[in-house]
Design a protein around this motif. Sequence first.
Motif, PDB file in Angstrom:
ATOM      1  N   GLY A 132       7.334   6.501   5.693  1.00  0.00           N
ATOM      2  CA  GLY A 132       6.668   6.212   6.963  1.00  0.00           C
ATOM      3  C   GLY A 132       6.233   4.770   7.099  1.00  0.00           C
ATOM      4  N   VAL A 133       5.738   4.194   6.019  1.00  0.00           N
ATOM      5  CA  VAL A 133       5.345   2.788   6.005  1.00  0.00           C
ATOM      6  C   VAL A 133       6.417   1.932   5.341  1.00  0.00           C
ATOM      7  CG1 VAL A 133       3.677   1.109   5.099  1.00  0.00           C
ATOM      8  CG2 VAL A 133       2.876   3.290   6.033  1.00  0.00           C
ATOM      9  N   SER A 134       6.978   2.434   4.248  1.00  0.00           N
ATOM     10  CA  SER A 134       7.829   1.586   3.409  1.00  0.00           C
ATOM     11  C   SER A 134       9.149   1.200   4.069  1.00  0.00           C
ATOM     12  CB  SER A 134       8.109   2.289   2.073  1.00  0.00           C
ATOM     13  OG  SER A 134       8.806   3.501   2.263  1.00  0.00           O
ATOM     14  N   GLU A 135       9.767   2.102   4.833  1.00  0.00           N
ATOM     15  CA  GLU A 135      11.064   1.731   5.397  1.00  0.00           C
ATOM     16  C   GLU A 135      10.956   0.692   6.513  1.00  0.00           C
ATOM     17  OE1 GLU A 135      15.291   3.491   7.074  1.00  0.00           O
ATOM     18  OE2 GLU A 135      13.832   4.845   6.183  1.00  0.00           O
ATOM     19  N   PRO A 136      10.079   0.863   7.516  1.00  0.00           N
ATOM     20  CA  PRO A 136       9.947  -0.213   8.513  1.00  0.00           C
ATOM     21  C   PRO A 136       9.578  -1.557   7.874  1.00  0.00           C
ATOM     22  CG  PRO A 136       8.868   1.767   9.308  1.00  0.00           C
ATOM     23  CD  PRO A 136       9.235   2.026   7.885  1.00  0.00           C
ATOM     24  N   MET A 137       8.715  -1.526   6.847  1.00  0.00           N
ATOM     25  CA  MET A 137       8.328  -2.773   6.183  1.00  0.00           C
ATOM     26  C   MET A 137       9.522  -3.403   5.475  1.00  0.00           C
ATOM     27  SD  MET A 137       5.259  -3.535   6.856  1.00  0.00           S
ATOM     28  CE  MET A 137       5.410  -4.935   5.761  1.00  0.00           C
ATOM     29  N   ALA A 255       1.501   7.898  -7.599  1.00  0.00           N
ATOM     30  CA  ALA A 255       1.050   6.558  -7.202  1.00  0.00           C
ATOM     31  C   ALA A 255      -0.256   6.647  -6.423  1.00  0.00           C
ATOM     32  CB  ALA A 255       2.120   5.870  -6.365  1.00  0.00           C
ATOM     33  N   GLY A 256      -0.358   7.640  -5.546  1.00  0.00           N
ATOM     34  CA  GLY A 256      -1.582   7.821  -4.773  1.00  0.00           C
ATOM     35  C   GLY A 256      -2.757   8.208  -5.644  1.00  0.00           C
ATOM     36  N   LEU A 257      -2.525   9.085  -6.614  1.00  0.00           N
ATOM     37  CA  LEU A 257      -3.602   9.478  -7.529  1.00  0.00           C
ATOM     38  C   LEU A 257      -4.071   8.283  -8.355  1.00  0.00           C
ATOM     39  CD1 LEU A 257      -2.202  12.928  -8.736  1.00  0.00           C
ATOM     40  CD2 LEU A 257      -4.196  12.561  -7.266  1.00  0.00           C
ATOM     41  N   GLY A 417      -0.801  -7.337   1.224  1.00  0.00           N
ATOM     42  CA  GLY A 417      -0.796  -6.277   0.222  1.00  0.00           C
ATOM     43  C   GLY A 417       0.254  -5.219   0.491  1.00  0.00           C
ATOM     44  N   VAL A 418       0.366  -4.821   1.754  1.00  0.00           N
ATOM     45  CA  VAL A 418       1.332  -3.779   2.091  1.00  0.00           C
ATOM     46  C   VAL A 418       2.762  -4.288   1.971  1.00  0.00           C
ATOM     47  CG1 VAL A 418       1.372  -4.286   4.566  1.00  0.00           C
ATOM     48  CG2 VAL A 418       1.827  -1.963   3.784  1.00  0.00           C
ATOM     49  N   LEU A 419       2.945  -5.587   2.130  1.00  0.00           N
ATOM     50  CA  LEU A 419       4.282  -6.183   2.041  1.00  0.00           C
ATOM     51  C   LEU A 419       4.744  -6.269   0.589  1.00  0.00           C
ATOM     52  CD1 LEU A 419       6.372  -7.389   4.039  1.00  0.00           C
ATOM     53  CD2 LEU A 419       5.400  -9.630   3.532  1.00  0.00           C
ATOM     54  N   ASN A 420       3.801  -6.541  -0.315  1.00  0.00           N
ATOM     55  CA  ASN A 420       4.154  -6.765  -1.717  1.00  0.00           C
ATOM     56  C   ASN A 420       4.100  -5.504  -2.569  1.00  0.00           C
ATOM     57  OD1 ASN A 420       4.363  -9.541  -1.146  1.00  0.00           O
ATOM     58  ND2 ASN A 420       2.177  -9.852  -1.502  1.00  0.00           N
ATOM     59  N   ALA A 421       3.541  -4.426  -2.042  1.00  0.00           N
ATOM     60  CA  ALA A 421       3.368  -3.206  -2.831  1.00  0.00           C
ATOM     61  C   ALA A 421       4.707  -2.509  -3.073  1.00  0.00           C
ATOM     62  CB  ALA A 421       2.415  -2.250  -2.115  1.00  0.00           C
ATOM     63  N   ASP A 422       4.766  -1.720  -4.136  1.00  0.00           N
ATOM     64  CA  ASP A 422       5.936  -0.887  -4.386  1.00  0.00           C
ATOM     65  C   ASP A 422       6.097   0.134  -3.264  1.00  0.00           C
ATOM     66  OD1 ASP A 422       6.388  -2.207  -6.771  1.00  0.00           O
ATOM     67  OD2 ASP A 422       5.235  -0.759  -7.961  1.00  0.00           O
ATOM     68  N   LEU A 423       7.318   0.670  -3.120  1.00  0.00           N
ATOM     69  CA  LEU A 423       7.597   1.599  -2.024  1.00  0.00           C
ATOM     70  C   LEU A 423       6.601   2.749  -1.964  1.00  0.00           C
ATOM     71  CD1 LEU A 423      11.505   1.966  -2.030  1.00  0.00           C
ATOM     72  CD2 LEU A 423      10.094   0.731  -0.388  1.00  0.00           C
ATOM     73  N   LEU A 427       2.055   3.138   1.691  1.00  0.00           N
ATOM     74  CA  LEU A 427       1.198   3.959   2.555  1.00  0.00           C
ATOM     75  C   LEU A 427      -0.269   3.742   2.210  1.00  0.00           C
ATOM     76  CD1 LEU A 427       0.614   6.303   4.571  1.00  0.00           C
ATOM     77  CD2 LEU A 427       0.919   7.862   2.638  1.00  0.00           C
ATOM     78  N   PHE A 428      -0.596   3.770   0.928  1.00  0.00           N
ATOM     79  CA  PHE A 428      -1.993   3.678   0.512  1.00  0.00           C
ATOM     80  C   PHE A 428      -2.547   2.266   0.709  1.00  0.00           C
ATOM     81  CE2 PHE A 428       0.114   7.013  -2.022  1.00  0.00           C
ATOM     82  CZ  PHE A 428      -0.589   8.114  -1.539  1.00  0.00           C
ATOM     83  N   GLU A 429      -1.691   1.256   0.570  1.00  0.00           N
ATOM     84  CA  GLU A 429      -2.137  -0.113   0.865  1.00  0.00           C
ATOM     85  C   GLU A 429      -2.458  -0.252   2.347  1.00  0.00           C
ATOM     86  OE1 GLU A 429      -2.885  -2.666  -0.866  1.00  0.00           O
ATOM     87  OE2 GLU A 429      -2.195  -2.130  -2.868  1.00  0.00           O
ATOM     88  N   MET A 430      -1.632   0.354   3.203  1.00  0.00           N
ATOM     89  CA  MET A 430      -1.901   0.312   4.635  1.00  0.00           C
ATOM     90  C   MET A 430      -3.221   1.020   4.950  1.00  0.00           C
ATOM     91  SD  MET A 430      -1.827   2.356   7.582  1.00  0.00           S
ATOM     92  CE  MET A 430      -0.630   3.670   7.356  1.00  0.00           C
TER      93      MET A 430
END
Length: 536
Positions: A132-137, A255-257, A417-423, A427-430
């Motif tokens: 949801g976040v990672s592909e558009p980014m 990753a979220g945990l 942060g959201v740009l540099n984060a792993d796939l 979501l969690f950075e956003m």
Amino acid sequence: MPSPEGPTEVIETDYEIGQHNISHSVTFDFDVHKPVFLVSSLTIIIFTIATLTFQTQLEPVFTGMRNYLTAKLDWFFLLSGDVFVLVALALAISPLGSIRIGGPDATPDYSRASWLAMLFAAGMGIGLVFYGVSEPMSHYESAIGGITMENGLRTDWAPLGGAEGNPAEARQLAMAATLYHWALHPWAMYALVALSLAIFAYNKGLPMTMRSVFYPLLGERIWGWPGHVIDILAIIATIFGLATSLGYGAEQATAGLGFLFGIPAGMTTKILLIVAITFVATISVVAGMDNGVKRLSEFNMVMAFALLLFVLFAGPTLAILTGIWESAAAYARDFIPLSNPFGRTDDNYRQGWTAFYWAWWISWSPFVGMFIARVSRGRSVREFILTVLIVPSVVCLVWFTTFGGTALSQVADGFSGVLNADLELKLFEMLSQLPLTEISSLIGIILVMVFFITSADSGSLVVDTIAAGGKLNAPTPQRVLWASFSGLLAIALLLGGGLAALQAMAVSTGFPFTLVLLAATWALVKGLQGERREVI
């Protein structure tokens, strides 16, 4: 199997559902189609053992397999996807669209709300949360970077020609490239498989297995080895496609945990998470379609809608609302260029993203198609196709614009942060830039887990139906077995090569099943034509 209601083209055959089955009810109950069950289960067991035994050696093999198939067969996957969309739309607007699944007098088994919740939760749940976040980014970053060349070949990942140095154009191209993967094309694949299974089961009286769809082409031979091979391919494609999604779910949940609670996001955590959620999915499988899958799917829809509304109103609301229309316009503008399988130079996007997606969706199509078929009795062909194509596509439009658009707005405001984060962490950075970060992140983790469960339990129910020769209510231990298989395979693939292994197996099983699906599409048209003549 419910009998058709009203005049339909019932196929007369001497075959009885389960006549090739072996059953036992002393130690534990089972009732399975002997050739299909034995070959498919042994294949999965042998592959799982080999992957766990030769983890280091197999990782480069998986990577090479994925790269070879997507590079050499990208045109085939893209062209096949276009065919599925065109056929689905043609059926919806043609006179064949008036045919009703289950017969002219059939009524729906589920309310529209429950129907939509089940088909959507089964179809794309984990993927929507993961991408949801990672592909558009990812597409935005590639597009704004523009085209890069090395030795006369493009090395960038930008869709089409990119949008170097133009943030507004890069944003629109990123959303169009994302929606191309998640809107009409995948749902056309699901719709055609589901419609094929539903028509030949509910209208023509055949077992609800993939082999039944081929009766117009193979006749009585579907009860022999040609039919066995089709059902075996359907089971293997489904299990590997399901394992791919479970692997993605495990990656993001761990990753979220780690992001929220500091729990180490290592392989041990992923394995324990897969084991725990597979156990819960097994309980849901035992509960059955109405008490398990249906209730979890409805819960999922509520959770997803709540998170969507939170991001919509806590994020840049006006930008999201205007972005929905801009994304739809960009998707419509770039639909044909993105669908074109020939004469393009964006190899990395076309092969690394699109070809993989198409193979993944097709490997999921037996599972999602049969699941949708089981809950769609009583709908007309036109209502069925338009609903399955349009409603989830609109939801995907709103979802990706809300989550991806919020992240893109944060990048425009200077948050990297959201740009540099792993796939799996994007979501969690956003969410970290919005109020109530802990609560919204926890909801995101729960959503991944529940989507994980609904995918595993509905997939197990479907695979069990195929392995039982079309019996819809096979013994419970069999469902437990297939739920366990999907979890064990996801663990094996993660250990044997991580996401590369998951993607490789989705692609390798998706290719042969694409051929099956193309033939099934032709058989569906012939079957609907016979149904139309019977009604007239």
